[in-house]
Design an enzyme around this catalytic site. Structure first.
Site, PDB file in Angstrom:
ATOM      1  CB  CYS A 259      -0.960   0.020   1.193  1.00 58.63           C
ATOM      2  SG  CYS A 259      -2.164  -1.298   1.185  1.00 58.63           S
ATOM      3  CB  ALA A 260       3.894   2.283   0.324  1.00 63.13           C
TER       4      ALA A 260
END
Length: 397
Positions: free
Chosen positions: A353-354
């Site tokens: 999630c980055a």
């Protein structure tokens, strides 16, 4: 408490090597016991009820808030209960009054939860200035200062990057921000519970963090530290039961903070468990946790770095609790699957999630990295098994 004591409180660690603390941590027995005590002995909703179970539940919930506040050195009134870090950040993003032309300064090392809510504000005419990290994934405070102007409304950064574990200079940025009329928000999802955090000294207006990661608490618990001045600027998102002092057919009056931000029934058992989790960490000792984590992180970095054709991202002198890596010609998802099947080693694979962060580190542009992340319960022996297994896998490709 020794590492062996904590491992006895988490039985699943006997069956596998758990290296995914950056996603969530297993919950120790004493935490679960405090939650079960609620369900078995005083399972009632909190609030204005007069009978004994309600009074007991309300007392224990507020006692948990006090324990959490004490753990991070803040006042209980500054601790808002949420369901996770993402909700905490979104309370700020949606709760502040934004004007067209305002700008927000954020880094490219953020979890999506501390980037997407700000990018969404571009629809309202808010500018988002993204500061690029260096080759080790660290932000230069001077770059933050350079980008600040009279239209800057908020500066936000993660204390520890969830993708590679790089520690950001949050204290230096605080000194830049504190004398300006600017909100300072820290995403402490990967630091609270891993590092001894003193929110009074950190001097951030807002700090978002979860209960289910470093704090060893249950999932579905999150927190937003919010100073009194910041609370006055925020609009609650979730209005209804528990958020109001008085209501007529035509209008309503909000109650005091933090209750005005906590509409509806809370995760009562979860927060009671989280209060117990902070006491559990204090029994271990945060200084002991920090020493252990720094030691094991460096061992993990070098174990992986010594593998043929392996790349570990970030600097061993600056990463904390996380090693993010790839091995040439092996898909990270496949590698994670093999580690689980061969040695029951649990690691995360992908972009974590980055996406901007992982791509900035010039990792696998299509599939991300493998991420191993630790807590106090992890041992040197486990990390050596990880290194040996990765070495064997790399020789087969």
């Amino acid at each position: 408490m020794k590492t062996t004591d904590v491992r006895r409180d988490i039985p699943l660690l006997d069956e596998l090597i758990y290296l995914d603390a950056a996603s969530t941590t297993p919950t120790p027995r004493p935490v679960l016991e405090s939650m079960n005590d609620y369900f078995y002995n005083y399972n009632a909703n909190t609030g204005r009820g007069a009978y004994g179970l309600v009074v007991k539940a309300t007392h224990e919930l507020e006692l948990a808030r006090e324990k959490i506040a004490k753990f991070v050195n803040s006042n209980p009134e500054e601790i808002i209960f949420t369901k996770n870090t993402t909700e905490s950040i979104n309370i700020v993003a949606h709760g502040l009054n934004w004007n067209r032309g305002d700008n927000i300064i954020v880094s490219n090392m953020e979890h999506h939860s501390n980037l997407v809510p700000w990018l969404n504000l571009k629809k309202q005419g808010v500018e988002v200035k993204v500061i690029k990290a260096d080759e080790n994934g660290v932000i230069d405070p001077g770059e933050v200062e350079k980008e600040m102007d009279e239209h800057t409304r908020l500066v936000t950064i993660s204390h520890v990057s969830n993708s590679i574990g790089s520690v950001q200079p949050v204290d230096e940025i605080s000194k830049i921000v504190e004398d300006r009329d600017v909100f300072y928000l820290i995403d402490a999802a990967q630091s609270v519970g891993h590092i001894d955090i003193n929110l009074n000294k950190l001097k951030a207006d807002l700090v978002a963090f979860p209960g289910h990661k470093g704090l060893l608490g249950p999932v579905g618990t999150g927190l937003l530290y919010c100073t009194r001045d910041s609370q006055a600027e925020l609009k609650p998102l979730n209005l209804g039961g528990g958020t109001v002092e008085n209501v007529t057919s035509n209008e309503f009056e909000l109650t005091e903070s933090p209750a005005r931000f906590e509409g509806g029934t809370q995760n009562i058992a979860g927060f009671i468990g989280l209060g117990s989790a902070t006491e559990y960490l204090q029994r271990i000792g945060m200084s002991k946790i920090e020493r252990h984590t720094k030691k094991i992180t460096k061992i993990m970095y070098h174990e992986i770095q010594d593998i043929d054709n392996a790349q570990v991202y970030g600097s061993p002198e600056n990463i904390y609790g996380i090693a993010s890596f790839n091995i040439d010609n092996i898909n990270p998802h496949h590698l994670a699957k093999v580690l689980d099947e061969v040695k029951s080693i649990c690691v995360r694979s992908g972009f974590h999630c980055a996406m901007p962060s992982v791509r900035h580190m010039e990792a696998n542009q299509l599939d991300g990295t493998v991420r191993a992340s630790i807590h106090y319960y992890n041992t040197r022996e486990e990390i050596e098994i990880l290194g040996e297994t990765l070495q064997e896998i790399s020789k087969l490709h």
